[in-house]
Design a protein around this motif. Structure first.
Motif, mmCIF file in Angstrom:
data_model
loop_
_atom_site.group_PDB
_atom_site.id
_atom_site.type_symbol
_atom_site.label_atom_id
_atom_site.label_comp_id
_atom_site.label_asym_id
_atom_site.label_seq_id
_atom_site.Cartn_x
_atom_site.Cartn_y
_atom_site.Cartn_z
ATOM 1 N N ALA A 162 0.855 -1.189 0.000
ATOM 2 C CA ALA A 162 0.000 0.000 0.000
ATOM 3 C C ALA A 162 0.890 1.237 0.000
ATOM 4 C CB ALA A 162 -0.891 0.005 1.250
ATOM 5 N N VAL A 163 0.297 2.370 -0.321
ATOM 6 C CA VAL A 163 1.046 3.628 -0.228
ATOM 7 C C VAL A 163 0.924 4.114 1.206
ATOM 8 C CG1 VAL A 163 1.197 6.010 -1.049
ATOM 9 C CG2 VAL A 163 0.472 4.182 -2.617
ATOM 10 N N CYS A 164 2.056 4.241 1.900
ATOM 11 C CA CYS A 164 2.002 4.679 3.298
ATOM 12 C C CYS A 164 2.035 6.199 3.379
ATOM 13 C CB CYS A 164 3.162 4.078 4.090
ATOM 14 S SG CYS A 164 3.011 2.299 4.264
ATOM 15 N N VAL A 165 1.172 6.738 4.209
ATOM 16 C CA VAL A 165 1.074 8.189 4.389
ATOM 17 C C VAL A 165 1.396 8.484 5.849
ATOM 18 C CG1 VAL A 165 -0.476 10.180 4.184
ATOM 19 C CG2 VAL A 165 -0.762 8.222 2.650
ATOM 20 N N PRO A 166 2.402 9.326 6.128
ATOM 21 C CA PRO A 166 2.847 9.506 7.513
ATOM 22 C C PRO A 166 1.901 10.343 8.379
ATOM 23 C CG PRO A 166 4.138 10.893 6.060
ATOM 24 C CD PRO A 166 3.210 10.113 5.177
ATOM 25 N N ILE A 167 0.711 9.822 8.617
ATOM 26 C CA ILE A 167 -0.225 10.479 9.551
ATOM 27 C C ILE A 167 -0.611 9.416 10.574
ATOM 28 C CG2 ILE A 167 -2.438 11.658 9.817
ATOM 29 C CD1 ILE A 167 -2.346 12.405 6.870
ATOM 30 N N GLY A 168 -0.420 9.720 11.856
ATOM 31 C CA GLY A 168 -0.681 8.753 12.923
ATOM 32 C C GLY A 168 -2.168 8.455 13.074
ATOM 33 N N ALA A 169 -2.476 7.258 13.578
ATOM 34 C CA ALA A 169 -3.863 6.811 13.682
ATOM 35 C C ALA A 169 -4.703 7.632 14.664
ATOM 36 C CB ALA A 169 -3.914 5.335 14.069
ATOM 37 N N LYS A 170 -4.040 8.419 15.532
ATOM 38 C CA LYS A 170 -4.820 9.216 16.493
ATOM 39 C C LYS A 170 -4.955 10.674 16.045
ATOM 40 C CE LYS A 170 -2.831 7.106 20.358
ATOM 41 N NZ LYS A 170 -2.494 7.112 21.776
#
Ligand code: AMP
Ligand code: GLY
Length: 419
Positions: free
Chosen positions: A41-49
């Motif tokens: 997948a394309v990872c996007v650096p935004i945290g899950a919270k």
């Protein structure tokens, strides 16, 4: 369809691998994902919270559907925020995710609707809780009310341990605000079974059952962890038990949530104990389990994306899917010292074909995957029998390496004794 999956552990990796098989899914994004997920997948650096950031990004990038996998964003209301922007999601709203977010809520729900569970009392006053354990039956179980990464549970074998447990949760606040309220409950005995289910709020369709291995060390010794391995199906979940669960637990829970105006859609996880008086609920989770998902989804015969959409649309009764009759075993490899403290940054070596290895904690640096968490990866193998699946998983584990790696050597052993 452009699909985003919120989260970045082994569970999310398994969800993404399964979604990739759907012809309807054309692009998959992971927020934040991890070094292993980046292959799928394309990872996007935004945290899950980071709820506002996730919402803004999903709107800007035109996501058609969002799968919210971890407990925190569900309990905090990410599904509501995305729905407000017109983006459909897999997962419950904040009002429904409380079934996991507050143990006091879930216990009261079960009491009100007659769903079998351990007897309990709830306290927000520490003195009263201390008074209660002076005379209650021992062993007793003390639970922080809110989310505590599966660790806010203390099983007290003596009265002194119960007193210490209450101090730890309510005074030292080891689990933060989660410990403002405690649930003190009866100690139950029996084998544990995890049943994940899909639900659209009306229909509930259980997935194949599984067994977690929560303790860090062989023979169920050591500290509680997020889960060190799983097998499916769980031999204690016989047809008779399954029928009883459907009638007394699954359907009543779905109806109860609807009745309370908290219709639950998504994956509802039933943590059950098969006691001598029948199955009882130990806990509900408002999401897929980790590492249960790593054995359950590989056994799914059907289109995960279609099923997820049906939970959102209320058409789950019409979707065609089933689970394979084979067995699966997932062995988790962790960093030495987990679940307390551990080092990160060691290079991970994987076999060339690692389609069956789900990465839980890694990051990419100069094209190399480095360990970046306590639980690092899970090896899942499927076979006609559980015994073969276990053997295969341990064979494959021999081809995996990182410094300070450890894993339990007895995943599946208890289940194999049953047959
Ligand atoms: P929970 O986070 O509520 O799932 O609890 C974690 C673990 O503690 C469970 O998987 C059980 O092994 C154990 N546990 C929780 N509640 C009870 C209970 N009432 N009686 C016995 N064991 C329990
Ligand atoms: N493996 C247990 C959980 O996901 O909560």
């Amino acid at each position: 369809m452009k699909v985003a999956v919120v989260g970045g552990g082994g569970r999310e990796h398994a969800i993404i691998r399964s979604l990739k098989k759907s012809p309807k899914v054309t692009e998959i994004y992971a927020l934040p994902g991890n070094g292993g997920i980046a292959e799928d997948a394309v990872c996007v650096p935004i945290g899950a919270k980071e709820l506002p950031e996730i919402t803004e990004w999903c709107v800007k990038e035109g996501m058609d559907y969002v799968v919210v996998a971890p407990d925190d964003p569900l309990v905090l209301g990410l599904v509501d925020m995305l729905n407000e922007k017109g983006i459909p999601c897999f997962g419950p709203t904040k009002a429904a995710a409380i079934i996991e977010g507050s143990k006091a809520f879930s216990k009261d729900l079960m009491k009100k609707y007659g769903i079998p569970t351990a007897e309990y009392e709830t306290f927000d006053d520490m003195e009263k809780a201390l008074e209660y354990v002076k005379t209650c039956k021992i062993p007793v179980v003390i639970k922080a009310d809110g989310l505590a990464l599966g660790k806010g549970v203390i099983i007290a074998d003596t009265r002194e341990a119960a007193v210490d447990g209450i101090h730890t949760i309510m005074e030292e606040r080891k689990f933060g605000a989660s410990g403002d309220t405690v649930v003190i409950e009866e100690f139950l005995e029996g084998p544990e079974v995890s049943v994940l289910s899909f639900t659209d709020g009306k229909t509930v369709r259980p997935m194949v059952s599984s067994m977690d291995h929560k303790r860090a060390m062989d023979g169920d010794q050591g500290l509680n962890t997020g889960g060190m391995g799983t097998i499916a199906p769980n031999p204690y979940y016989t047809e008779k038990v399954a029928a009883e669960c459907m009638e007394k637990i699954f359907l009543p829970t779905i109806r109860a949530m609807k009745e309370e105006g908290r219709t639950f859609k998504g994956c509802l996880y039933f943590g059950l104990m098969i006691t001598k008086d029948g199955p009882k609920v130990i806990e509900y989770n408002s999401r897929f389990g980790d590492p249960e998902t790593q054995v359950v989804l590989p056994l799914l015969e059907g289109d995960l994306f279609e099923i997820m959409q049906a939970t959102t649309d209320g058409t789950l009764a019409d979707v065609d899917f089933k689970f394979s009759s084979k067995s699966a075993c997932c062995v988790v490899a962790a960093s030495e010292g987990y679940p307390v403290s551990y080092q990160k940054g060691f290079e991970i070596t994987l076999p060339e074909n690692h389609e069956n290895i789900f990465i839980a904690g890694s990051r990419l640096e100069d094209g190399k995957q480095l360990t970046n968490g306590g639980r690092v990866l899970g090896v899942t193998e499927i076979a006609d029998t559980l015994s073969e699946a276990v053997d295969k998983a341990y064979e494959t584990m021999k081809t995996v390496h990182f410094d300070n790696m450890y894993y339990r050597k007895d995943i599946g052993a208890k289940a194999l004794e049953v047959k």
